[in-house]
Motif scaffolding. Structure first.
Motif, mmCIF file in Angstrom:
data_model
loop_
_atom_site.group_PDB
_atom_site.id
_atom_site.type_symbol
_atom_site.label_atom_id
_atom_site.label_comp_id
_atom_site.label_asym_id
_atom_site.label_seq_id
_atom_site.Cartn_x
_atom_site.Cartn_y
_atom_site.Cartn_z
ATOM 1 N N LYS A 34 0.823 -1.200 0.000
ATOM 2 C CA LYS A 34 0.000 0.000 0.000
ATOM 3 C C LYS A 34 0.858 1.251 0.000
ATOM 4 N N SER A 35 1.955 1.223 0.713
ATOM 5 C CA SER A 35 2.807 2.407 0.746
ATOM 6 C C SER A 35 3.859 2.382 -0.363
ATOM 7 N N ALA A 36 4.147 1.201 -0.889
ATOM 8 C CA ALA A 36 5.166 1.095 -1.932
ATOM 9 C C ALA A 36 4.542 1.318 -3.306
ATOM 10 N N ASP A 37 4.052 0.261 -3.950
ATOM 11 C CA ASP A 37 3.525 0.413 -5.302
ATOM 12 C C ASP A 37 2.048 0.073 -5.420
ATOM 13 N N GLY A 38 1.437 -0.489 -4.397
ATOM 14 C CA GLY A 38 0.016 -0.782 -4.406
ATOM 15 C C GLY A 38 -0.395 -1.962 -5.265
ATOM 16 N N LEU A 39 0.543 -2.716 -5.805
ATOM 17 C CA LEU A 39 0.184 -3.854 -6.652
ATOM 18 C C LEU A 39 -0.657 -4.837 -5.855
ATOM 19 N N GLY A 40 -1.769 -5.216 -6.437
ATOM 20 C CA GLY A 40 -2.633 -6.195 -5.818
ATOM 21 C C GLY A 40 -3.478 -5.666 -4.673
ATOM 22 N N THR A 41 -3.313 -4.411 -4.283
ATOM 23 C CA THR A 41 -4.052 -3.891 -3.139
ATOM 24 C C THR A 41 -4.900 -2.666 -3.469
ATOM 25 N N CYS A 42 -4.623 -2.001 -4.552
ATOM 26 C CA CYS A 42 -5.345 -0.757 -4.845
ATOM 27 C C CYS A 42 -6.752 -1.036 -5.371
ATOM 28 N N THR A 43 -7.606 -0.023 -5.284
ATOM 29 C CA THR A 43 -8.985 -0.136 -5.721
ATOM 30 C C THR A 43 -9.185 0.485 -7.099
ATOM 31 N N TYR A 44 -8.403 1.526 -7.418
ATOM 32 C CA TYR A 44 -8.517 2.236 -8.694
ATOM 33 C C TYR A 44 -7.160 2.320 -9.389
ATOM 34 N N VAL A 45 -7.198 2.320 -10.707
ATOM 35 C CA VAL A 45 -6.002 2.506 -11.526
ATOM 36 C C VAL A 45 -6.296 3.577 -12.562
ATOM 37 N N LYS A 46 -5.284 4.396 -12.844
ATOM 38 C CA LYS A 46 -5.369 5.375 -13.935
ATOM 39 C C LYS A 46 -4.450 4.850 -15.026
ATOM 40 N N ALA A 47 -4.986 4.698 -16.238
ATOM 41 C CA ALA A 47 -4.196 4.075 -17.303
ATOM 42 C C ALA A 47 -4.511 4.657 -18.673
ATOM 43 N N PHE A 103 -10.313 4.009 -13.175
ATOM 44 C CA PHE A 103 -11.385 3.014 -13.202
ATOM 45 C C PHE A 103 -11.192 2.029 -12.054
ATOM 46 N N PRO A 104 -12.330 1.546 -11.511
ATOM 47 C CA PRO A 104 -12.262 0.647 -10.360
ATOM 48 C C PRO A 104 -12.051 -0.808 -10.766
ATOM 49 N N ARG A 105 -11.587 -1.577 -9.816
ATOM 50 C CA ARG A 105 -11.497 -3.017 -9.979
ATOM 51 C C ARG A 105 -12.894 -3.535 -10.314
ATOM 52 N N GLY A 106 -12.999 -4.424 -11.280
ATOM 53 C CA GLY A 106 -14.289 -4.985 -11.648
ATOM 54 C C GLY A 106 -14.928 -4.332 -12.858
ATOM 55 N N LYS A 107 -14.414 -3.163 -13.267
ATOM 56 C CA LYS A 107 -15.008 -2.491 -14.428
ATOM 57 C C LYS A 107 -14.499 -3.071 -15.743
ATOM 58 N N MET A 108 -13.231 -3.389 -15.814
ATOM 59 C CA MET A 108 -12.634 -3.917 -17.030
ATOM 60 C C MET A 108 -12.627 -5.454 -16.984
ATOM 61 N N ALA A 109 -12.714 -6.059 -18.145
ATOM 62 C CA ALA A 109 -12.828 -7.517 -18.224
ATOM 63 C C ALA A 109 -11.482 -8.229 -18.152
ATOM 64 N N GLY A 110 -11.502 -9.397 -17.560
ATOM 65 C CA GLY A 110 -10.430 -10.383 -17.568
ATOM 66 C C GLY A 110 -9.008 -9.904 -17.634
ATOM 67 N N PRO A 111 -8.310 -10.261 -18.724
ATOM 68 C CA PRO A 111 -6.881 -9.967 -18.788
ATOM 69 C C PRO A 111 -6.570 -8.472 -18.748
ATOM 70 N N PHE A 112 -7.470 -7.631 -19.254
ATOM 71 C CA PHE A 112 -7.204 -6.190 -19.217
ATOM 72 C C PHE A 112 -7.089 -5.717 -17.778
ATOM 73 N N LEU A 138 -0.248 1.603 -20.319
ATOM 74 C CA LEU A 138 0.664 2.436 -19.538
ATOM 75 C C LEU A 138 -0.068 2.774 -18.246
ATOM 76 N N CYS A 139 0.455 2.338 -17.115
ATOM 77 C CA CYS A 139 -0.159 2.625 -15.816
ATOM 78 C C CYS A 139 0.332 3.995 -15.345
ATOM 79 N N GLU A 140 -0.618 4.870 -15.039
ATOM 80 C CA GLU A 140 -0.263 6.230 -14.604
ATOM 81 C C GLU A 140 -0.519 6.503 -13.118
ATOM 82 N N GLY A 141 -1.279 5.648 -12.455
ATOM 83 C CA GLY A 141 -1.518 5.886 -11.032
ATOM 84 C C GLY A 141 -2.381 4.814 -10.408
ATOM 85 N N ARG A 142 -2.404 4.822 -9.062
ATOM 86 C CA ARG A 142 -3.229 3.904 -8.284
ATOM 87 C C ARG A 142 -3.733 4.641 -7.059
#
Length: 144
Positions: A34-47, A103-112, A138-142
């Motif tokens: 959560k304090s480092a990169d948020g991989l696997g823990t964040c709720t939203y991603v900007k991409a 966009f929140p987790r659950g909005k985009m399908a499968g592999p995306f 390209l991931c721009e934020g979490r």
């Protein structure tokens, strides 16, 4: 899923660019993430993304990213990614430089979703396939 197509298309280099360093990716889960990169823990991603129907076209776009930045270990500047998205992407977001906003987790399908939420901020994914075609993200934020 997308993992099956990454080695064929990215031949390892894209995997490194997408993860930004595997030693940090494994630490990204749990409280430290959560304090480092948020991989696997964040709720939203900007991409941003590039979407192409044909694999050859997405590979051409990815080659430009590799030649310009990724092969040197550099991050792709969002403005440069936006130019390539405008040129190559077949998604309506291409007109906005591929910007998908937050966009929140659950909005985009499968592999995306899997790739978007597991790409380090500032990193570019290797090309991968979804039901809509071939993408580069390209991931721009979490955020939570």
């Amino acid at each position: 899923m997308g993992k099956d197509s990454k080695p064929k298309e990215g031949k390892g280099k894209g995997k490194q660019a997408a993860s930004g360093g595997d030693e940090n990716a494994s630490k990204g889960k749990g409280k430290a993430g959560k304090s480092a990169d948020g991989l696997g823990t964040c709720t939203y991603v900007k991409a941003r993304h590039i979407l192409c129907e044909k694999q050859g076209k997405i590979n051409e776009a990815y080659k430009k990213l590799q030649d310009g930045w990724l092969s040197n270990g550099d991050k792709v500047p969002p403005a440069e990614f936006a130019k390539l998205a405008a040129e190559y992407s077949e998604c309506p977001s291409g007109k906005k430089g591929g910007d998908l906003g937050w966009f929140p987790r659950g909005k985009m399908a499968g592999p995306f979703q899997d790739v978007a939420f597991n790409t380090v901020i500032g990193a570019t994914s290797a090309p991968f396939k979804s039901t809509h075609g071939y993408h580069i993200i390209l991931c721009e934020g979490r955020k939570n």
